[in-house]
Design an enzyme around this catalytic site. Structure first.
Site, PDB file in Angstrom:
ATOM      1  N   LYS A 110      39.807  44.714  38.743  1.00  0.00           N
ATOM      2  CA  LYS A 110      39.250  46.087  37.228  1.00  0.00           C
ATOM      3  C   LYS A 110      37.715  45.694  37.236  1.00  0.00           C
ATOM      4  O   LYS A 110      37.446  46.080  36.533  1.00  0.00           O
ATOM      5  CB  LYS A 110      39.908  44.981  35.990  1.00  0.00           C
ATOM      6  N   LYS A 191      49.045  48.240  45.656  1.00  0.00           N
ATOM      7  CA  LYS A 191      49.651  47.936  44.930  1.00  0.00           C
ATOM      8  C   LYS A 191      50.198  48.747  44.101  1.00  0.00           C
ATOM      9  O   LYS A 191      49.745  49.772  43.549  1.00  0.00           O
ATOM     10  CB  LYS A 191      49.633  46.763  44.700  1.00  0.00           C
ATOM     11  N   LYS A 194      49.497  52.222  37.543  1.00  0.00           N
ATOM     12  CA  LYS A 194      49.483  53.352  36.819  1.00  0.00           C
ATOM     13  C   LYS A 194      48.403  53.519  36.901  1.00  0.00           C
ATOM     14  O   LYS A 194      48.270  54.992  36.968  1.00  0.00           O
ATOM     15  CB  LYS A 194      49.476  52.755  35.084  1.00  0.00           C
TER      16      LYS A 194
END
Ligand code: TYM
Length: 327
Positions: A110, A191, A194
């Site tokens: 992230k 993976k 969204k």
């Protein structure tokens, strides 16, 4: 034994969330007293739009109930409504080694995705998760594979707390499903999530036409796509999705047909699209009905908060006593 799990209100749910977690929650709520949390404090660790947050929380609650979470059996609530979780986070921070947090794969991913906002909340995210779980003394935590590392850290924090302040918490364990790692439609090495764009995932609200359209451009076994070799079903991302929704007879037909190049990828994709659409149809129908009565949904969350808070307050008092923070 109590079950706890959480999910972020970040917009649409995809089939990774469903097959990796929610479908299992629905099954396990029959077996364990269960608590499900909409984790808005986790969602604000990356850039987001405050104007849409309340809608996202409401819509996620509707989605979870439409999938089969039963508020009569399970507690369903919003994380920020139970401030004891952030209090416990602070406490757990004081026994969590920074080195462990630096190792977290999701933090690294992230941070790369949002280099402009590598904040303290993102770093501390796994400790808030540990607090979520320990506050309810949960031992059963059904999640997708991407959360397993966070669960390992929770176990370590649990041991450290018990050793330092006396036996208080039980070590939680993660429960995975066959669909614990659903991959992106366009890049099977990543993976499903969204953040990579709608063509990479199937959302729970996609129509049968949209599902088929997304699958038609999805990656299959690379050798079969290049037509250099007959297919190897286990190397095909879509075959793994078939395993979640198709009958054993269909699976057999697909596997044999693919290996012998007797069926084309398109036929395989059409069958997968039909079976996925059939799985999602009852959820979509229930969702429409539930959306007509938002007040009822808000009441479910208010009741859930009340129940969750009672448990949380009891645990926090016990923790503070053990730590000499109160008499
Ligand atoms: P979140 O909102 O990212 O995801 C919710 C659940 O969906 C699973 N999942 C997947 N499973 C399989 N394949 C995928 N491609 C896929 N993508 C997502 C996730 O593993 C998760 O189970 N930090 C958590 C929420 C949380 C939590 C907790 C979970 C907060 N506190 C305490 C358990 C216990 C999260 O952000 O999940």
């Amino acid at each position: 034994m109590t079950l706890f799990s959480g999910i972020q209100p970040t917009g649409l749910l995809h089939i990774g969330n469903y097959f990796g977690a929610i479908k299992n929650w629905v099954k396990l709520q029959e077996k364990y007293p269960s608590i499900f949390c909409i984790v808005d404090y986790h969602a604000i660790t990356v850039p987001y739009d405050p104007k849409t947050m309340q809608d996202k929380i409401l819509n996620l609650t509707i989605d979870l109930i439409a999938c089969g979470i039963d508020p009569k059996k399970s507690i369903l609530f919003v994380q920020s409504q139970v401030p004891e979780a952030t209090e416990l986070t602070w406490i757990l921070n004081t026994i969590t080694p920074i080195g462990e947090l630096r190792r977290m794969t999701q933090f690294k991913d992230k941070s790369q995705e949002h280099p402009e906002s590598v904040n303290m909340g993102l770093f501390d995210y796994p400790v808030l998760m540990a607090a979520d779980i320990l506050l309810y003394k949960a031992q059963i935590v059904p999640v997708g594979e991407d959360q397993v590392q966070h669960l390992e850290l929770t176990r370590e924090i649990t041991r450290k707390f018990n050793k330092t302040f006396g036996q208080t918490f039980l070590e939680p364990k993660s429960i995975l499903t066959q669909g614990s790692r659903i991959m992106s439609l366009t890049d099977p090495a990543k993976k499903m999530s969204k953040s990579s764009g709608p063509e990479t995932y199937i959302s729970l609200s996609d129509s049968p036409e949209t599902i088929f359209k997304k699958l038609s451009t999805a990656m299959t076994d690379p050798a079969r796509q290049r037509k250099t070799d007959p297919g190897t079903p286990d190397k095909c991302n879509l075959y793994h999705l078939h395993k979640l929704v198709s009958s054993s007879k269909e699976l057999d037909y697909i596997a044999k047909g693919c290996q012998k190049a007797q069926i084309g990828c398109l036929e395989c994709k059409k069958l997968l699209a039909d079976n996925l659409a059939r799985e999602l149809a009852p959820i979509q129908k229930k969702r429409k009905e539930l959306a007509e009565n938002p007040e009822k949904i808000k009441k479910i969350l208010a009741d859930g908060t009340e129940q969750a808070r009672k448990i949380a307050q009891k645990t926090l008092i016990e923790v503070k006593k053990k730590m000499g923070l109160t008499d």
